[in-house]
Enzyme design. Structure first.
Site, PDB file in Angstrom:
ATOM      1  N   CYS A   1       0.836  -1.203   0.000  1.00 26.79           N
ATOM      2  CA  CYS A   1       0.000   0.000   0.000  1.00 26.79           C
ATOM      3  C   CYS A   1       0.874   1.258   0.000  1.00 26.79           C
ATOM      4  O   CYS A   1       1.492   1.601   1.024  1.00 26.79           O
ATOM      5  CB  CYS A   1      -0.927  -0.027   1.211  1.00 26.79           C
ATOM      6  SG  CYS A   1      -1.842   1.503   1.486  1.00 26.79           S
TER       7      CYS A   1
ATOM      8  N   CYS B   1      -0.168   3.992   2.515  1.00 19.84           N
ATOM      9  CA  CYS B   1       0.185   3.585   3.889  1.00 19.84           C
ATOM     10  C   CYS B   1       1.594   4.050   4.242  1.00 19.84           C
ATOM     11  O   CYS B   1       1.870   4.467   5.376  1.00 19.84           O
ATOM     12  CB  CYS B   1       0.094   2.072   4.040  1.00 19.84           C
ATOM     13  SG  CYS B   1      -1.548   1.375   3.787  1.00 19.84           S
TER      14      CYS B   1
END
Length: 318
Positions: A31, A34
């Site tokens: 991700c 993230c």
């Protein structure tokens, strides 16, 4: 920052959030957003200096946790307080927006200091140092006057040690709240009871003196109420409730319903405080996030007594 799995989730998230808010960051290695949000959250955890705890959950390896919180996209952050989710956000928000989110929920520095004082007061009281506990509670209340929990504990302790005038002064702000909290109303009736016992000549009577008058007139409610107040002051709560029931069964509305209100106050004062939510307690957020675990409560003798006297009151009122 703590890495959380199923093994340490209950201890490091649910239980830990009872005392300090916990921000759970669901992320994954693949991700990209993230990776940009993570350093922001770690920076803010340091900047907020203990006002919240950051924990990270790898949504790929901890799919059961991600599912339990209804995580649909990454990153997702969920804030827990008191063992339950209170709010959250999705996506890699900029630092300013994350600060806005945190400031909306986290206690201020004064509130944190007040909480620390309240905790210290609890420990002092357990150690038997009521004077020091009172000083800590007063300090906590001055830092955060809107903290009803601290006000309740402070007034209750003041009454317990006989500081009735001071208790009345600090109870007054709570009695004008709307709606009036039952626990503060209970303190008010307890305070009135002790004020009666300390100022009325009947406050030093023996039970036999009350009983002699009541035997002449079963509807001598003023004497019955006075007797119940003396019983309350000496800690004989069951006997006091029995006397109040005699009034309620004969005239429910006598003297502005004082017998029922005093009876209810006794039940409230005898009810043990709710324990902090167990890490295994089931809960659900407004958003439908369900926490794992189970809860089981066995009724102890005190709770059985309270249940019995609640039933007696219900029967008397019907």
């Amino acid at each position: 920052m703590i890495d959380v799995t199923m093994e340490n989730f209950e201890a490091d998230v649910i239980a830990a959030s009872q005392t300090t808010p916990v921000l759970v960051d669901f992320w994954a290695d693949w991700c990209g957003p993230c990776k940009s949000l993570g350093p922001v959250l770690e920076k803010l955890e340091t900047a907020y200096a203990g006002r919240f705890t950051l924990v990270k959950v790898n949504a790929d390896t901890e799919q059961q946790l991600a599912g339990a919180f209804g995580v649909k996209s990454l990153p997702t952050c969920i804030l827990l307080m008191g063992g339950r989710p209170v709010d959250g956000f999705m996506g890699a928000l900029p630092e300013g927006k994350v600060r806005e989110f945190l400031d909306k929920h986290l206690p201020s520095d004064d509130e944190m200091a007040a909480q620390a004082d309240a905790q210290a007061a609890e420990e002092l009281l357990e150690a038997g140092d009521a004077d020091a506990a009172l000083a800590k509670l007063q300090e906590a209340l001055e830092l955060n006057p809107s903290d009803d929990e601290t006000r309740y504990n402070f007034v209750k302790l003041l009454i317990s040690v006989g500081e009735l005038d001071k208790a009345q002064a600090h109870l007054a702000p709570a009695l004008v709240q709307s709606p009036l909290q039952l626990r503060f109303e209970a303190l008010s009736y307890w305070l009135q009871t002790l004020q009666f016992v300390s100022t009325d000549a009947r406050g030093s009577w023996q039970p036999e003196q009350f009983d002699a008058l009541i035997a002449q007139n079963k509807r001598d409610f003023d004497t019955r109420l006075a007797k119940s107040r003396v019983l309350i002051a000496t800690g004989l709560m069951e006997e006091a409730m029995e006397e109040l029931l005699e009034i309620i069964m004969r005239d429910k509305a006598w003297n502005n319903d004082v017998a029922r209100k005093t009876y209810v106050a006794i039940l409230e004062l005898m009810t043990p405080p709710k324990p902090k939510a167990d890490a295994a307690e089931v809960g659900k957020s407004k958003g439908g996030i369900e926490l794992m675990g189970k809860s089981a409560m066995q009724e102890d003798p005190q709770m059985e007594l309270l249940s019995r006297y609640r039933r007696k009151l219900s029967m008397a009122l019907n």
